[in-house]
Design a protein around this motif. Structure first.
Motif, PDB file in Angstrom:
ATOM      1  N   ARG A  64       0.850  -1.205   0.000  1.00 61.37           N
ATOM      2  CA  ARG A  64       0.000   0.000   0.000  1.00 61.37           C
ATOM      3  C   ARG A  64       0.876   1.243   0.000  1.00 61.37           C
ATOM      4  O   ARG A  64       0.599   2.223  -0.685  1.00 61.37           O
ATOM      5  CB  ARG A  64      -0.894   0.002   1.241  1.00 61.37           C
ATOM      6  N   ASP A  65       1.933   1.184   0.792  1.00 56.68           N
ATOM      7  CA  ASP A  65       2.857   2.307   0.896  1.00 56.68           C
ATOM      8  C   ASP A  65       3.529   2.586  -0.446  1.00 56.68           C
ATOM      9  O   ASP A  65       3.885   3.715  -0.750  1.00 56.68           O
ATOM     10  CB  ASP A  65       3.909   1.968   1.955  1.00 56.68           C
ATOM     11  N   ARG A  83       2.299   5.710  11.147  1.00 64.35           N
ATOM     12  CA  ARG A  83       1.359   5.036  10.235  1.00 64.35           C
ATOM     13  C   ARG A  83       0.245   5.977   9.792  1.00 64.35           C
ATOM     14  O   ARG A  83      -0.263   5.869   8.680  1.00 64.35           O
ATOM     15  CB  ARG A  83       0.781   3.790  10.903  1.00 64.35           C
ATOM     16  N   GLY A 124      -0.578   7.057   6.045  1.00 65.37           N
ATOM     17  CA  GLY A 124      -1.909   6.767   5.536  1.00 65.37           C
ATOM     18  C   GLY A 124      -2.307   5.320   5.745  1.00 65.37           C
ATOM     19  O   GLY A 124      -3.350   4.883   5.275  1.00 65.37           O
ATOM     20  N   LEU A 125      -1.464   4.555   6.446  1.00 66.13           N
ATOM     21  CA  LEU A 125      -1.764   3.143   6.688  1.00 66.13           C
ATOM     22  C   LEU A 125      -2.788   2.988   7.805  1.00 66.13           C
ATOM     23  O   LEU A 125      -3.374   1.937   7.991  1.00 66.13           O
ATOM     24  CB  LEU A 125      -0.484   2.384   7.056  1.00 66.13           C
ATOM     25  N   ALA A 137      -3.240   5.502   1.651  1.00 64.63           N
ATOM     26  CA  ALA A 137      -1.781   5.325   1.637  1.00 64.63           C
ATOM     27  C   ALA A 137      -1.209   5.283   0.229  1.00 64.63           C
ATOM     28  O   ALA A 137      -0.186   5.914  -0.056  1.00 64.63           O
ATOM     29  CB  ALA A 137      -1.403   4.044   2.384  1.00 64.63           C
ATOM     30  N   HIS A 138      -1.867   4.552  -0.670  1.00 65.94           N
ATOM     31  CA  HIS A 138      -1.272   4.346  -1.990  1.00 65.94           C
ATOM     32  C   HIS A 138      -1.360   5.576  -2.876  1.00 65.94           C
ATOM     33  O   HIS A 138      -0.859   5.572  -3.984  1.00 65.94           O
ATOM     34  CB  HIS A 138      -1.858   3.113  -2.670  1.00 65.94           C
ATOM     35  N   LYS A 139      -1.999   6.630  -2.366  1.00 65.63           N
ATOM     36  CA  LYS A 139      -2.031   7.862  -3.153  1.00 65.63           C
ATOM     37  C   LYS A 139      -1.228   8.980  -2.496  1.00 65.63           C
ATOM     38  O   LYS A 139      -1.256  10.119  -2.946  1.00 65.63           O
ATOM     39  CB  LYS A 139      -3.488   8.288  -3.373  1.00 65.63           C
ATOM     40  N   ARG A 140      -0.535   8.666  -1.404  1.00 57.13           N
ATOM     41  CA  ARG A 140       0.300   9.687  -0.770  1.00 57.13           C
ATOM     42  C   ARG A 140       1.732   9.544  -1.266  1.00 57.13           C
ATOM     43  O   ARG A 140       2.233   8.434  -1.410  1.00 57.13           O
ATOM     44  CB  ARG A 140       0.297   9.508   0.751  1.00 57.13           C
ATOM     45  N   ASN A 141       2.375  10.675  -1.490  1.00 58.15           N
ATOM     46  CA  ASN A 141       3.758  10.608  -1.957  1.00 58.15           C
ATOM     47  C   ASN A 141       4.711  10.531  -0.760  1.00 58.15           C
ATOM     48  O   ASN A 141       5.556  11.389  -0.549  1.00 58.15           O
ATOM     49  CB  ASN A 141       4.075  11.808  -2.843  1.00 58.15           C
ATOM     50  N   VAL A 142       4.508   9.467   0.004  1.00 55.69           N
ATOM     51  CA  VAL A 142       5.246   9.245   1.236  1.00 55.69           C
ATOM     52  C   VAL A 142       5.648   7.783   1.219  1.00 55.69           C
ATOM     53  O   VAL A 142       4.864   6.947   0.798  1.00 55.69           O
ATOM     54  CB  VAL A 142       4.307   9.506   2.436  1.00 55.69           C
ATOM     55  N   ASN A 143       6.864   7.464   1.609  1.00 49.74           N
ATOM     56  CA  ASN A 143       7.253   6.048   1.646  1.00 49.74           C
ATOM     57  C   ASN A 143       7.848   5.688   2.988  1.00 49.74           C
ATOM     58  O   ASN A 143       8.365   6.552   3.703  1.00 49.74           O
ATOM     59  CB  ASN A 143       8.217   5.709   0.509  1.00 49.74           C
ATOM     60  N   THR A 144       7.740   4.415   3.315  1.00 49.25           N
ATOM     61  CA  THR A 144       8.102   3.951   4.642  1.00 49.25           C
ATOM     62  C   THR A 144       9.172   2.862   4.576  1.00 49.25           C
ATOM     63  O   THR A 144       9.136   2.022   3.688  1.00 49.25           O
ATOM     64  CB  THR A 144       6.850   3.382   5.355  1.00 49.25           C
ATOM     65  N   PHE A 169      10.089  -0.154   6.848  1.00 45.92           N
ATOM     66  CA  PHE A 169       9.423  -0.829   7.956  1.00 45.92           C
ATOM     67  C   PHE A 169      10.421  -1.511   8.882  1.00 45.92           C
ATOM     68  O   PHE A 169      11.501  -1.921   8.466  1.00 45.92           O
ATOM     69  CB  PHE A 169       8.427  -1.862   7.424  1.00 45.92           C
TER      70      PHE A 169
END
Lengths: 317, 376
Positions: free
Chosen positions: A216-217, B76, B80-81, B101-108, B110
């Motif tokens: 999702r991320d 989280r 957007g998770l 989450a899948h439309k935010r320009n943010v990455n994680t 984990f």
């Protein structure tokens, strides 16, 4: 791919060797044989020899009283393909195709139904899970025949279920849902459900939810998250379940015999008939041989799929 | 909502045209604002209680707190998770509260790496770009560039299960960075690694962050890690922000008892009485002009420990007995008994002077610059 696999195998050998260098010494060979020989003997006596016998019969000629005799021919296979005294008839071919179709259909239905069931059991509170699994397994503690007879009653003409189907216009009035191909599929799905739920439960229990978050991320929407993060993780269970369901379903005898009526015969019934009532052993053996070959081909397809979809899911096959 | 966020995303992306050829050129990452962010999982479990926070673009910001303090939940929510029960999240000035989450320009990155086991390293790193629909040649080029940048160019053909922990961590980092997110979120990414690798990666992460100029939000429970890496740190406890500031400020001027303890301070005492000329504690009076507070902290490295007879009695000098000595190489750490069941820890630089043995009667001199008062 092949190179990485080499590396893996080498790695495995390397660790094994370094862990216990003595294990592979020849002095232990006799010991090893002593341990594995009961199993080997069992397999030879009860699998290899009967299979060879069956294969031989399939190529023999049908005798007057059904006992196979020489010479070796392809008569049984010709007959199986439909070439009889009265010219060509597609009956046996239909049976083969029907068997494959019923197997594919019922296995697919089992997958579609078992997948969410297995998932919801893993998400249930911990103390509920054993109970729910028990509920899945308990029906299989009853004899298969008795369960099939149960379905005969449920689906027979005049039963509430049949009446409901008739009132919805799905079947003509006064007709039952049994006997029919539909009843066979219902019986197969019902019978094999636990064999799909259990392996799926095992993989769902170990599911790495972080991978779902990661997908999702990384901009995967719900459907692609399922395809790329959930499905590959559950693939080993899915394949194991498919093997456990489809192989016995393909050779199933009891359920089509009881629920199907004459027109819904599967390969298992055909084979049984040749060995018993029809007294045509070579034909029965040929049918059994075709069944084994079809099963192996099916496994091969599954194996290919497993390799293609996920690297380490060949485990089961 | 979605329209707004895509607008900012493309604006950021359009800014420097050559950003990918020269990743070191640096661009300013997006700012983040949280307004009253609250998260309630069940009636009796509240993870976050009204978090307000402003993080500037290009900042290395750390959320520090014990386990269960809500720091991961907050991360989280930014990713957007998880959805906030209440409050607003803004990234780059645009509200993303309702953006999935899948439309935010943010990455994680984990904690458990969360690499896809069925994909090799190259496919893992390229996953986000593939999901965006980028063409294969471009994905391959960017993946190679990022892998070189993270120093894992030689691992691209490997399977995930052939990687060590440190290598997995690098792949996870590359998988997030290759997408050039506005903000990179790191959820305790180093907690599973051994100490040596950990400090190596700590330095490398801060170096990468400075080179890229990206906004990093880092979650950890390790105050040392937070101090080493961050521009600013927010200390969280029980779903609330306890204090926000640069590491130095948190260490030297904690605003409450929790922050003081969490930053590793041991010399914490209740203030019994306070006036303009000083304050009283259980072991005596500290003379000096201190701010009003209910508690006082004495930093161990600001104290001087001398042999009892080498010093004249005076203000802020206390007699003590050495209870314990921990030799740390560059410093010696003494636990001193001040009497009345009161102990104080003092560290002395190891500059060649003989150390005191356990049982030695000493005098400890407290400098007023090392004394901080605050309210519990």
């Amino acid at each position: 791919m092949p190179r990485t696999q080499d590396a893996r195998t080498q790695g495995a050998f390397a660790t094994r060797a370094s862990e216990s260098p003595k294990r592979r010494e020849p002095s232990h060979f006799g010991h090893l044989m002593a341990v594995i020989s009961p199993g080997v003997i069992w397999i030879v006596v009860f699998l290899v020899l009967p299979s060879a016998y069956l294969m031989t019969i399939a190529f023999m000629t049908n005798g007057t009283y059904g006992l196979p005799r020489m010479p070796l021919t392809l008569e049984a296979f010709k007959e199986l393909a439909g070439f009889g005294f009265l010219g060509w008839s597609p009956g046996n071919l239909y049976t083969l195709i029907r068997s494959i179709w019923q197997t594919v259909l019922s296995t697919s239905l089992v997958i579609v139904m078992a997948y969410p069931i297995a998932y919801y059991i893993t998400r249930a509170p911990a103390r509920m899970r054993p109970l729910m699994l028990l509920a899945v397994v308990v029906p299989s503690w009853t004899n298969q025949v008795i369960r099939a007879i149960g379905w005969m009653n449920i689906l027979s003409p005049g039963s509430p279920v049949s009446d409901l189907a008739a009132s919805m216009g799905l079947i003509p009035a006064q007709m039952g849902l049994f006997p029919s191909k539909f009843a066979v599929v219902v019986g197969l799905v019902y019978n094999f459900m636990p064999f799909m739920v259990l392996p799926l439960y095992a993989v769902f229990e170990k599911l790495d939810y972080a991978q779902i978050d990661a997908a999702r991320d990384l901009r995967a929407g719900p459907i692609r998250t399922f395809i790329h993060a959930v499905l590959p993780q559950t693939l080993p269970g899915l394949l194991a379940g498919t093997v456990l369901v489809s192989i016995p379903a393909f050779g199933m005898y009891v359920i089509p015999e009881l629920l199907g009526g004459g027109k819904s015969m599967m390969l298992g019934n055909l084979v049984a008939r040749q060995f018993a009532a029809a007294s045509n052993w070579p034909l029965g053996a040929a049918g059994a041989l075709i069944m084994i070959i079809a099963t192996l081909l099916g496994l091969l397809v599954l194996r290919r799929m497993g390799k293609k979809l996920g690297g380490d899911s060949q485990v089961v096959l | 909502m979605t329209g707004q966020s895509t607008a900012t995303a493309s604006a950021v992306a359009a800014e420097p045209t050559t950003q990918h050829q020269d990743q070191a050129s640096g661009r300013s990452g997006s700012s983040i604002e949280l307004h009253g962010v609250t998260k309630q999982f069940a009636a009796d479990s509240i993870a976050l209680r009204g978090i307000n926070l402003k993080i500037s673009g290009g900042e290395f910001f750390t959320l520090l707190g014990p386990s269960g303090c809500g720091k991961t939940t907050l991360l989280r929510i930014i990713a957007g998770l998880e959805n906030a029960s209440d409050g607003e999240v803004e990234i780059g000035g645009a509200s993303v509260t309702d953006v999935p989450a899948h439309k935010r320009n943010v990455n994680t990155v984990f904690q458990s790496y969360a690499l896809f086991n069925h994909l090799d390293v190259r496919e893992n790193i390229g996953f986000g770009l593939k999901m965006r629909g980028m063409d294969k040649a471009e994905i391959s080029k960017r993946v190679t560039e990022t892998a070189e940048f993270i120093k894992i160019g030689n691992l691209l053909g490997r399977r995930v299960d052939q990687l060590s922990g440190g290598q997995r961590q690098r792949v996870a980092l590359a998988r997030a960075l290759v997408n050039e997110p506005d903000v990179l979120l790191l959820d305790e990414p180093l907690s599973a690694l051994d100490a040596g690798l950990r400090s190596e990666l700590q330095l490398e992460l801060s170096r990468i962050q400075r080179r890229l100029g990206m906004t990093f939000i880092f979650v950890t429970h390790d105050q040392q890690e937070a101090m080493v890496m961050s521009d600013r740190v927010a200390v969280l406890n029980d779903g609330r922000i306890q204090q926000v500031g640069p590491p130095q400020q948190l260490y030297e001027h904690p605003e409450n008892l929790f922050v003081a303890r969490f930053m590793g301070h041991q010399n914490l005492y209740e203030v019994r009485q306070q006036d303009e000329s000083g304050l009283d504690t259980c072991f005596g009076r500290l003379v000096g002009e201190f701010e009003r507070g209910t508690h006082v902290l004495i930093r161990p490295e600001t104290m001087t420990v001398v042999r009892e007879d080498d010093v004249n009695a005076g203000p802020n000098v206390f007699a003590a007995v050495v209870r314990e000595r921990v030799y740390r190489g560059h410093v010696a750490e003494y636990t001193l008994d001040l009497g009345n069941d009161t102990e104080i820890v003092a560290t002395c630089n190891n500059v060649g002077e003989p150390m005191f043995d356990v049982g030695t009667r000493v005098a400890v001199k407290v400098q007023t610059s090392g004394v901080v008062t605050f309210h519990a």
